[in-house]
Design an enzyme around this catalytic site. Sequence first.
Site, PDB file in Angstrom:
ATOM      1  N   VAL A  16      -1.914  -1.337   8.251  1.00  0.00           N
ATOM      2  CA  VAL A  16      -0.529  -1.848   8.243  1.00  0.00           C
ATOM      3  C   VAL A  16       0.201  -1.483   9.541  1.00  0.00           C
ATOM      4  O   VAL A  16       0.971  -2.297  10.083  1.00  0.00           O
ATOM      5  CB  VAL A  16       0.243  -1.346   6.994  1.00  0.00           C
ATOM      6  CG1 VAL A  16       1.664  -1.863   7.000  1.00  0.00           C
ATOM      7  CG2 VAL A  16      -0.469  -1.787   5.716  1.00  0.00           C
ATOM      8  N   LYS A 207       5.501   2.416  -7.987  1.00  0.00           N
ATOM      9  CA  LYS A 207       6.285   1.207  -7.697  1.00  0.00           C
ATOM     10  C   LYS A 207       7.291   0.946  -8.817  1.00  0.00           C
ATOM     11  O   LYS A 207       8.437   0.567  -8.559  1.00  0.00           O
ATOM     12  CB  LYS A 207       5.344   0.009  -7.508  1.00  0.00           C
ATOM     13  CG  LYS A 207       4.478   0.146  -6.244  1.00  0.00           C
ATOM     14  CD  LYS A 207       3.326  -0.832  -6.233  1.00  0.00           C
ATOM     15  CE  LYS A 207       2.469  -0.697  -4.979  1.00  0.00           C
ATOM     16  NZ  LYS A 207       1.212  -1.449  -5.041  1.00  0.00           N
ATOM     17  N   GLY A 304      -2.100  -5.820   2.624  1.00  0.00           N
ATOM     18  CA  GLY A 304      -2.669  -6.492   3.800  1.00  0.00           C
ATOM     19  C   GLY A 304      -1.844  -6.208   5.044  1.00  0.00           C
ATOM     20  O   GLY A 304      -0.642  -5.940   4.961  1.00  0.00           O
TER      21      GLY A 304
HETATM   22  N1  HSE Z   1      -3.627  -0.332  -3.575  1.00  0.00           N
HETATM   23  C1  HSE Z   1      -2.476  -1.168  -3.601  1.00  0.00           C
HETATM   24  C2  HSE Z   1      -2.766  -2.415  -4.437  1.00  0.00           C
HETATM   25  C3  HSE Z   1      -2.094  -1.524  -2.197  1.00  0.00           C
HETATM   26  O1  HSE Z   1      -3.925  -2.624  -4.818  1.00  0.00           O
HETATM   27  O2  HSE Z   1      -1.857  -3.165  -4.746  1.00  0.00           O
HETATM   28  C4  HSE Z   1      -0.693  -2.031  -2.018  1.00  0.00           C
HETATM   29  O3  HSE Z   1       0.289  -1.133  -2.437  1.00  0.00           O
END
Ligand code: HSE
Length: 421
Positions: A16, A207, A304
Site C-alpha cells: 500500500v 473495522k 490492494g
Molecule cells: N486482510 C484484509 C482483508 C485486508 O482480507 O480484507 C484489508 O483490510
Amino acid sequence: MQIKKAGVALLGLGVVGGGTYQILRDKREMIMRNDGVDIQVVSVLERNADRVRELGIDGALVAGGIDEIINNPKVDIVAEFFGGVEPAKTFLIKALLAGKSIVTANKEMFSKCWSELEQAAKQGGGGLYFEASCVGGVPVIRAITDSMQANRVLSLKGIVNGTTNYILTKMSDEGADYATCLKEAQKLGYAEADPTADVEGYDATYKNSILSSLAYRRRVPVDRIYREGIKDVDVKDIAYGKELGYTLKLLAVSKLRDGKIEARVHPAFLPDSHPLSFVKGSFNALFLQGDSVDDVMFYGRGAGALPTGSAIVSDIVFAARQCEHRRFDFETDGEPAEFTEDFSSEYYLRFDVKSDCGTLEKVAGAMRKNNVSLKSVLQKSEDTLVFVTHEVKESVVRKAIGEAEQLSGVDRVAAIIRIEE
Ligand code: HSE
C-alpha cells in the site's frame, strides 16, 4: 486558485505504501489542478534499499529514523503503512505531538489506540485520518462522518474482510471445503501464510469497532464486540442454507436498539435477495440504515495497492486542505455507550441425531418448551435435522439447545448460524 503546499512522509513502502507513492507521483498535477494542493513526498522510512530504487524514489529522501521525520519541518503529514500496533502507535503519537497530521490504514492499531491518538492530536493540533482502515478504497468513513449528518444510524452490516469473503464465495460456488479454499486463497495471495487475523474475525472486529464508533458517535471498543470466525464453517451448512434461500457471509453487524448498541462479527445467513448476498469474491460492501436516508450501500475493493492507496491519498489531500481538523472525542462529547450482550436473531440450527424415529418431535418439543418459535424444520437425512427459528434472544435459544442436546437420540448441535434480514 492559490496552491497550498504539503509535504508527506511515507512510513513503509510495502504494497500500500508503494501504491500510495505511485498515485502521488502520477496524479500530482491532477490533484493540484482539482484540489489546489501540491502534495510532495519529502521523506520515506524504508530499510529495503531495493524497494526504494524499484519505486524510483530518490535515495536522499530515505530517513535514518522516525525522529528525523518528526524533526523535519518540510513534513506536514505522516502516512503509516506498517500494520500491527507497534511501532506504528509510538511513531504516530510522536508525529501527532510534533504537530503533524497522520494518515493510516492500520485498523488494528487505530481501533485499539484511537483515544490515545485523539489526545495526542488535540495536543499537537494535527488531524487523524483513517479512511483506508475500513473497506479499503471504498469511501465509507467520510460517507458516515460527512454525508450522514441528517441521520441517526440505526444499523450497520458489512462484508469488511475480503479474504473470508473470497473463501466463503468459493465454498458456496464450488462446494469445496474450508481447508481447500483457504489453501487456494493463500496461493492467490488473498490470504496470509498465517491467516488467523482474517479467518478468526479479528480484522473484521477492528473495522466494526471503527465503523460503529463513528456511526453511533460513541466509542465501541474491540473487546465489546462478539466475535466468531469462519474456521468451523461446514460446506454442508452452506448447501442446506442455499436450499432455504440463504447465502452465508462473514458479517460485521451493529445495531442501535432502545439506546443500546449490539456489535458482533460472525458467519451469518442473509436472504439471497439481500444486496450483500451479491457481494462475491474478495469484494467488500457496507450496508447502512439511517433514519432519514433509509438504506444505503457502499461496494468495492477492500484491499490492494491502488484501491487502498486511493483512500490514503484522499486522506492526504483532505488533511492538507483542512484549516481545522475534525475531532472524535467520544469520551467527553457523547454519552457513554451502553451495550446489549444478549442480542436477538433468527437462528439456523443443525443437529446430528441417531437414526431412530421421534427425535425430530422431541427436539421441536424442547424448542417449544423454551418459547423458541420455529419457522422451518427439515429432516435432511436419517441423522441430520435442520431447524430455522423466528427471532429469539441468544440466551433463550442456547438454553433450548442445551436441553435438546440432553435428549436421547440427539448427538450434538453441529451448527448454530445466525440469520440477518
Ligand atoms: N486482510 C484484509 C482483508 C485486508 O482480507 O480484507 C484489508 O483490510
